[in-house]
Design a protein around this motif. Structure first.
Motif, mmCIF file in Angstrom:
data_model
loop_
_atom_site.group_PDB
_atom_site.id
_atom_site.type_symbol
_atom_site.label_atom_id
_atom_site.label_comp_id
_atom_site.label_asym_id
_atom_site.label_seq_id
_atom_site.Cartn_x
_atom_site.Cartn_y
_atom_site.Cartn_z
ATOM 1 N N THR A 1 2.497 2.926 -16.186
ATOM 2 C CA THR A 1 1.431 2.835 -15.739
ATOM 3 C C THR A 1 1.245 1.830 -14.362
ATOM 4 O O THR A 1 0.658 2.250 -13.409
ATOM 5 N N ARG A 2 1.853 0.773 -14.684
ATOM 6 C CA ARG A 2 1.945 -0.177 -13.572
ATOM 7 C C ARG A 2 2.736 0.530 -12.339
ATOM 8 O O ARG A 2 2.281 0.213 -11.023
ATOM 9 N N MET A 3 3.864 0.970 -12.517
ATOM 10 C CA MET A 3 4.697 2.000 -11.546
ATOM 11 C C MET A 3 3.764 2.964 -10.768
ATOM 12 O O MET A 3 3.742 2.905 -9.562
ATOM 13 N N LEU A 4 3.008 3.715 -11.518
ATOM 14 C CA LEU A 4 2.248 4.468 -10.748
ATOM 15 C C LEU A 4 1.091 4.145 -9.988
ATOM 16 O O LEU A 4 0.784 4.481 -8.904
ATOM 17 N N VAL A 5 0.575 2.934 -10.453
ATOM 18 C CA VAL A 5 -0.651 2.006 -9.670
ATOM 19 C C VAL A 5 0.037 1.700 -8.386
ATOM 20 O O VAL A 5 -0.373 1.602 -7.118
ATOM 21 N N VAL A 6 1.125 0.973 -8.530
ATOM 22 C CA VAL A 6 1.803 0.202 -7.376
ATOM 23 C C VAL A 6 2.304 1.389 -6.448
ATOM 24 O O VAL A 6 2.095 1.396 -5.012
ATOM 25 N N GLU A 7 2.681 2.631 -6.975
ATOM 26 C CA GLU A 7 2.952 3.759 -5.878
ATOM 27 C C GLU A 7 1.884 4.325 -5.099
ATOM 28 O O GLU A 7 1.703 4.531 -4.045
ATOM 29 N N ALA A 8 0.777 4.246 -5.995
ATOM 30 C CA ALA A 8 -0.562 4.807 -5.199
ATOM 31 C C ALA A 8 -1.242 3.713 -4.110
ATOM 32 O O ALA A 8 -1.507 4.099 -3.292
ATOM 33 N N LEU A 9 -1.141 2.612 -4.369
ATOM 34 C CA LEU A 9 -1.397 1.468 -3.585
ATOM 35 C C LEU A 9 -0.519 1.496 -2.438
ATOM 36 O O LEU A 9 -0.949 1.322 -1.259
ATOM 37 N N THR A 10 0.741 1.775 -2.543
ATOM 38 C CA THR A 10 1.659 1.764 -1.317
ATOM 39 C C THR A 10 1.358 2.966 -0.574
ATOM 40 O O THR A 10 1.347 2.682 0.778
ATOM 41 N N ALA A 11 0.941 4.156 -1.200
ATOM 42 C CA ALA A 11 0.616 5.246 -0.412
ATOM 43 C C ALA A 11 -0.561 4.980 0.356
ATOM 44 O O ALA A 11 -0.809 5.490 1.616
ATOM 45 N N ILE A 12 -1.651 4.336 -0.215
ATOM 46 C CA ILE A 12 -2.846 4.015 0.538
ATOM 47 C C ILE A 12 -2.769 3.175 1.629
ATOM 48 O O ILE A 12 -3.290 3.347 2.665
ATOM 49 N N SER A 13 -1.729 2.344 1.375
ATOM 50 C CA SER A 13 -1.435 1.223 2.371
ATOM 51 C C SER A 13 -0.847 1.825 3.532
ATOM 52 O O SER A 13 -1.391 1.505 4.705
ATOM 53 N N ARG A 14 0.148 2.908 3.304
ATOM 54 C CA ARG A 14 0.841 3.567 4.552
ATOM 55 C C ARG A 14 -0.350 4.230 5.258
ATOM 56 O O ARG A 14 -0.221 4.282 6.621
#
Length: 74
Positions: free
Chosen positions: A5-18
């Motif tokens: 779950t943490r990995m999915l959240v980090v991936e989503a936040l990274t995509a939003i940041s990009r």
């Protein structure tokens, strides 16, 4: 949360940041103030010493950019 779950959240936040990195700094800040902090366009306009109309135009640019990044990537 689980590691997955943490990995999915980090991936989503990274995509939003990009996506947000593609905005100019001022438009990004206006967008975040409206979307995350819940400020009204009038409050944002006062903070930046600009018209509400200019804030609306910045939000339109931000929404168009986000839409294009998600639904019509290059």
């Amino acid at each position: 949360p689980s590691p997955e779950t943490r990995m999915l959240v980090v991936e989503a936040l990274t995509a939003i940041s990009r996506v947000l990195d593609g905005l100019s700094p001022r438009v990004r800040e206006i967008f975040l103030l409206a979307q995350l902090d819940g400020l009204s366009y009038a409050e944002i306009a006062a903070q930046f010493d600009m018209s509400v109309n200019a804030v609306q135009k910045s939000m339109i640019r931000a929404f168009q950019h986000c839409y294009t990044a998600v639904y019509a990537p290059e």
